[in-house]
Design an enzyme around this catalytic site. Structure first.
Site, PDB file in Angstrom:
ATOM      1  N   ARG A 157       0.715  -1.302   0.065  1.00 47.15           N
ATOM      2  CA  ARG A 157       0.020  -0.382   0.422  1.00 47.15           C
ATOM      3  C   ARG A 157       0.670   1.313  -0.018  1.00 47.15           C
ATOM      4  NH1 ARG A 157      -5.198   1.521   3.713  1.00 47.15           N
ATOM      5  NH2 ARG A 157      -6.590   0.380   2.112  1.00 47.15           N
ATOM      6  N   HIS A 170      -7.609   0.486  -6.611  1.00 46.35           N
ATOM      7  CA  HIS A 170      -7.832   0.023  -5.002  1.00 46.35           C
ATOM      8  C   HIS A 170      -8.225  -1.051  -6.044  1.00 46.35           C
ATOM      9  CE1 HIS A 170      -8.034  -1.105  -1.283  1.00 46.35           C
ATOM     10  NE2 HIS A 170      -8.696  -0.202  -0.808  1.00 46.35           N
ATOM     11  N   GLN A 175     -10.077  -3.983  -2.893  1.00 47.96           N
ATOM     12  CA  GLN A 175     -11.775  -3.138  -2.753  1.00 47.96           C
ATOM     13  C   GLN A 175     -12.505  -3.232  -4.161  1.00 47.96           C
ATOM     14  OE1 GLN A 175     -12.788  -1.185   0.266  1.00 47.96           O
ATOM     15  NE2 GLN A 175     -14.431  -2.433  -0.697  1.00 47.96           N
ATOM     16  N   ASP A 195     -17.034   7.555  -1.811  1.00 45.26           N
ATOM     17  CA  ASP A 195     -15.466   7.242  -1.007  1.00 45.26           C
ATOM     18  C   ASP A 195     -15.744   8.162  -0.404  1.00 45.26           C
ATOM     19  OD1 ASP A 195     -13.092   6.417   0.283  1.00 45.26           O
ATOM     20  OD2 ASP A 195     -12.589   6.521  -2.263  1.00 45.26           O
ATOM     21  N   CYS A 255     -16.392   1.635   1.018  1.00 43.82           N
ATOM     22  CA  CYS A 255     -15.594   0.987   1.359  1.00 43.82           C
ATOM     23  C   CYS A 255     -14.792   1.355   2.287  1.00 43.82           C
ATOM     24  CB  CYS A 255     -13.769   1.624   0.133  1.00 43.82           C
ATOM     25  SG  CYS A 255     -13.633   3.362   0.243  1.00 43.82           S
ATOM     26  N   ARG A 264     -13.607  -7.616   2.186  1.00 46.11           N
ATOM     27  CA  ARG A 264     -12.378  -7.709   1.028  1.00 46.11           C
ATOM     28  C   ARG A 264     -11.565  -9.076   2.037  1.00 46.11           C
ATOM     29  NH1 ARG A 264     -10.341  -2.766   1.445  1.00 46.11           N
ATOM     30  NH2 ARG A 264      -8.295  -3.731   0.877  1.00 46.11           N
TER      31      ARG A 264
HETATM   32  N1  NVA Z   1      -9.569   6.929  -1.953  1.00 45.63           N
HETATM   33  C1  NVA Z   1      -9.490   5.979  -0.361  1.00 45.63           C
HETATM   34  C2  NVA Z   1      -9.488   5.123  -0.403  1.00 45.63           C
HETATM   35  C3  NVA Z   1      -9.689   5.092   1.035  1.00 45.63           C
HETATM   36  C4  NVA Z   1     -10.251   3.001   1.454  1.00 45.63           C
HETATM   37  C5  NVA Z   1      -8.200   7.190  -0.093  1.00 45.63           C
HETATM   38  O1  NVA Z   1      -7.617   6.952  -1.371  1.00 45.63           O
HETATM   39  O2  NVA Z   1      -8.031   7.239   0.822  1.00 45.63           O
HETATM   40  N1   CP Z   2     -11.089   0.398   2.728  1.00 44.27           N
HETATM   41  C1   CP Z   2     -10.132   0.394   2.689  1.00 44.27           C
HETATM   42  O1   CP Z   2      -9.014   0.208   2.216  1.00 44.27           O
HETATM   43  O2   CP Z   2      -9.819   0.555   3.966  1.00 44.27           O
HETATM   44  P1   CP Z   2      -8.028  -0.002   5.200  1.00 44.27           P
HETATM   45  O3   CP Z   2      -7.877   1.890   4.582  1.00 44.27           O
HETATM   46  O4   CP Z   2      -9.061   0.336   6.492  1.00 44.27           O
HETATM   47  O5   CP Z   2      -7.522  -0.335   4.367  1.00 44.27           O
END
Ligand code: NVA
Ligand code: CP
Length: 298
Positions: free
Chosen positions: A100, A127, A130, A217, A256, A284
């Site tokens: 990540r 992502h 997700q 989101d 999400c 997930r």
């Molecule tokens: N668009 C959000 C998704 C979080 C799971 C982010 O990147 O923070």
């Molecule tokens: N939806 C998601 O990826 O959650 P986290 O940021 O908690 O991993």
């Protein structure tokens, strides 16, 4: 499948196969195969996570493997060691990597240089884990996305929206993206996507009208926390009761998570649709176990 780096690079066949495996692994949880036995998988995270971290750690263990969580501050990556050198080291020690981070290119470089199966656990561009869980939830609750209208209300060019647009391209469902004009997908992206079934609008009501799935989101993705002026554009793009009066009967709401109640979604809508949203979160685990199985059996 050697890596899972994006929805863009997945075929419809691969998506269907992963979702089929995810359903099977969900149904047989606790007594299925353990193809990761004897393997150690590194989890390199340079952004926060609850769902992704926990679901991968649990999933790797349930498949017989050992997860090794490495936040950027635990390893020299946080002090400036290049991702390419990190890849050369880990590729000689662990059996797979879950990453990540910010730049998609870092995940691509890691995959190419390390030579070990690599999973994108969220970048600024996509992502994919997700979206597979989201599709699994749609399949469970609505049976199919064929002839369904899916709406995404919010940031038109975030990792979530980009992955959803690629999913629509690959699977052919109708996707409306309602977003502020300044946060729309750029023309260059839409040309590359080349998907007439993806409709970009600035009218949230139009997107929600007769929609079977309403998806949203956060307005500020990770790394954008100080861009508070960005939020000013998003007032008309909140998922609230008034917006949902336009949706098809029997519609579902997806988020999400994490959710910011009172911003992209109201507290009452989130709570009214909590069973779906937390089923989506649980999925997930099942979707990612399917990804891991596909990678080790490749
Ligand atoms: N668009 C959000 C998704 C979080 C799971 C982010 O990147 O923070
Ligand atoms: N939806 C998601 O990826 O959650 P986290 O940021 O908690 O991993």
């Amino acid at each position: 499948m050697k890596h899972l780096l994006s929805i863009e690079e997945l075929s419809a066949t691969a998506i269907h196969s992963l979702l089929g495996d995810a359903l099977r692994l969900k149904a047989t949880r606790g007594h299925h195969e353990t193809p990761l036995t004897g393997q150690t998988w590194a989890m390199i995270f340079t952004k926060s996570s609850t769902r992704t971290r926990v679901s991968f750690e649990v999933g790797i263990r349930e498949l017989g493997g050992f997860p090794m969580f490495l936040s950027k501050n635990d390893i020299q990556l946080g002090r400036g060691e290049p991702i390419q050198d990190t890849a050369r080291v880990l590729g000689r020690m662990v059996h797979g990597a879950i990453i990540r981070t910010f730049a998609q290119q870092d995940v691509v470089d890691f995959a190419n240089i390390s030579g070990i199966p690599t999973v994108n656990a969220l970048t600024d561009d996509e992502h994919p884990c997700q979206i597979l869980a989201d599709l699994l939830t749609v399949k469970e609750l609505l049976g199919t996305w064929d002839n369904k209208k899916i709406a995404f209300i919010g940031d038109g060019f975030s990792n979530m929206t980009i992955s959803w647009m690629w999913a629509a391209k690959r699977l052919g469902f109708t996707l409306y993206v309602a977003c502020p004009p300044d946060y729309s997908p750029p023309a260059s992206f839409l040309t590359k996507l080349n998907a007439p079934n993806v409709i970009i609008t600035h009218d949230a009501t139009l997107a929600a009208k007769d929609a079977h799935v309403i998806n949203t989101d956060v307005w500020l993705s990770m790394g954008q926390e100080d861009q508070t002026e960005k939020e000013l554009a998003f007032g008309p793009y909140q998922v609230n009761e008034a917006l949902l009066t336009n949706a098809a009967s029997g519609h579902i709401v997806l988020h999400c998570l994490p959710a910011y109640r009172g911003k992209e979604i109201t507290d009452d809508v989130l709570e009214a649709h909590a069973s779906t949203i937390f089923q989506q979160a649980e999925n997930r685990l099942h979707a990612q176990k399917a990804i891991l199985v596909a990678l080790v059996l490749a």
